[in-house]
Design a protein around this motif. Sequence first.
Motif, PDB file in Angstrom:
ATOM      1  N   ARG A   5       0.868  -1.181   0.000  1.00 19.82           N
ATOM      2  CA  ARG A   5       0.000   0.000   0.000  1.00 19.82           C
ATOM      3  C   ARG A   5       0.901   1.226   0.000  1.00 19.82           C
ATOM      4  O   ARG A   5       1.899   1.279   0.719  1.00 19.82           O
ATOM      5  CB  ARG A   5      -0.868  -0.017   1.262  1.00 19.82           C
ATOM      6  N   VAL A   6       0.563   2.226  -0.810  1.00 17.15           N
ATOM      7  CA  VAL A   6       1.347   3.454  -0.882  1.00 17.15           C
ATOM      8  C   VAL A   6       0.556   4.574  -0.214  1.00 17.15           C
ATOM      9  O   VAL A   6      -0.636   4.739  -0.459  1.00 17.15           O
ATOM     10  CB  VAL A   6       1.667   3.835  -2.351  1.00 17.15           C
ATOM     11  N   ARG A   7       1.252   5.319   0.641  1.00 13.73           N
ATOM     12  CA  ARG A   7       0.620   6.448   1.332  1.00 13.73           C
ATOM     13  C   ARG A   7       1.653   7.538   1.573  1.00 13.73           C
ATOM     14  O   ARG A   7       2.855   7.317   1.436  1.00 13.73           O
ATOM     15  CB  ARG A   7       0.001   6.001   2.653  1.00 13.73           C
ATOM     16  N   GLN A   8       1.158   8.707   1.929  1.00 16.24           N
ATOM     17  CA  GLN A   8       2.032   9.820   2.275  1.00 16.24           C
ATOM     18  C   GLN A   8       2.810   9.450   3.538  1.00 16.24           C
ATOM     19  O   GLN A   8       2.259   8.838   4.454  1.00 16.24           O
ATOM     20  CB  GLN A   8       1.193  11.075   2.530  1.00 16.24           C
ATOM     21  N   VAL A  46       5.460   6.477   0.997  1.00  9.56           N
ATOM     22  CA  VAL A  46       6.062   5.228   1.455  1.00  9.56           C
ATOM     23  C   VAL A  46       5.230   4.062   0.975  1.00  9.56           C
ATOM     24  O   VAL A  46       3.999   4.148   0.901  1.00  9.56           O
ATOM     25  CB  VAL A  46       6.230   5.175   2.993  1.00  9.56           C
ATOM     26  N   ALA A  47       5.920   2.984   0.632  1.00  7.98           N
ATOM     27  CA  ALA A  47       5.267   1.720   0.328  1.00  7.98           C
ATOM     28  C   ALA A  47       5.311   0.915   1.616  1.00  7.98           C
ATOM     29  O   ALA A  47       6.376   0.730   2.207  1.00  7.98           O
ATOM     30  CB  ALA A  47       6.014   1.003  -0.791  1.00  7.98           C
ATOM     31  N   VAL A  48       4.149   0.467   2.067  1.00  8.90           N
ATOM     32  CA  VAL A  48       4.044  -0.262   3.325  1.00  8.90           C
ATOM     33  C   VAL A  48       3.550  -1.662   3.015  1.00  8.90           C
ATOM     34  O   VAL A  48       2.571  -1.842   2.282  1.00  8.90           O
ATOM     35  CB  VAL A  48       3.066   0.466   4.280  1.00  8.90           C
ATOM     36  N   ASP A  49       4.249  -2.671   3.571  1.00 14.77           N
ATOM     37  CA  ASP A  49       3.843  -4.051   3.309  1.00 14.77           C
ATOM     38  C   ASP A  49       2.675  -4.449   4.208  1.00 14.77           C
ATOM     39  O   ASP A  49       2.224  -3.665   5.049  1.00 14.77           O
ATOM     40  CB  ASP A  49       5.027  -5.014   3.439  1.00 14.77           C
ATOM     41  N   GLY A  50       2.188  -5.662   4.027  1.00 10.62           N
ATOM     42  CA  GLY A  50       1.033  -6.141   4.772  1.00 10.62           C
ATOM     43  C   GLY A  50       1.225  -6.137   6.276  1.00 10.62           C
ATOM     44  O   GLY A  50       0.256  -6.059   7.032  1.00 10.62           O
TER      45      GLY A  50
END
Length: 97
Positions: A5-8, A46-50
Amino acid sequence: MASIRVRQARDEDHAALTALHEREWGGPIVVVHDTRYDLRDLPALVAVDGGGACAGALVYRVDAGGLEVVSLAASAPGNGAGSALRLSRHLTPADPR
């Protein structure tokens, strides 16, 4: 491939971003198009994993000329973070996706 998931970036991402930039670039200072940047002073996605861990980051700057990607780094090749972050460069900074 992991779920990404990509987020600020948020304040709580600071340590993970610092570690990522240290590992990938030897620190937070980079030179792009003859300009020196401190990645700590720029906005990031940032790309955040599960599991909630930082899997990568895209650091950018915005000026009158538009959006410029300053740094793109994934913490582990093959987990999809780089692809997710490259696609996210088409989002505007205000886009909540």
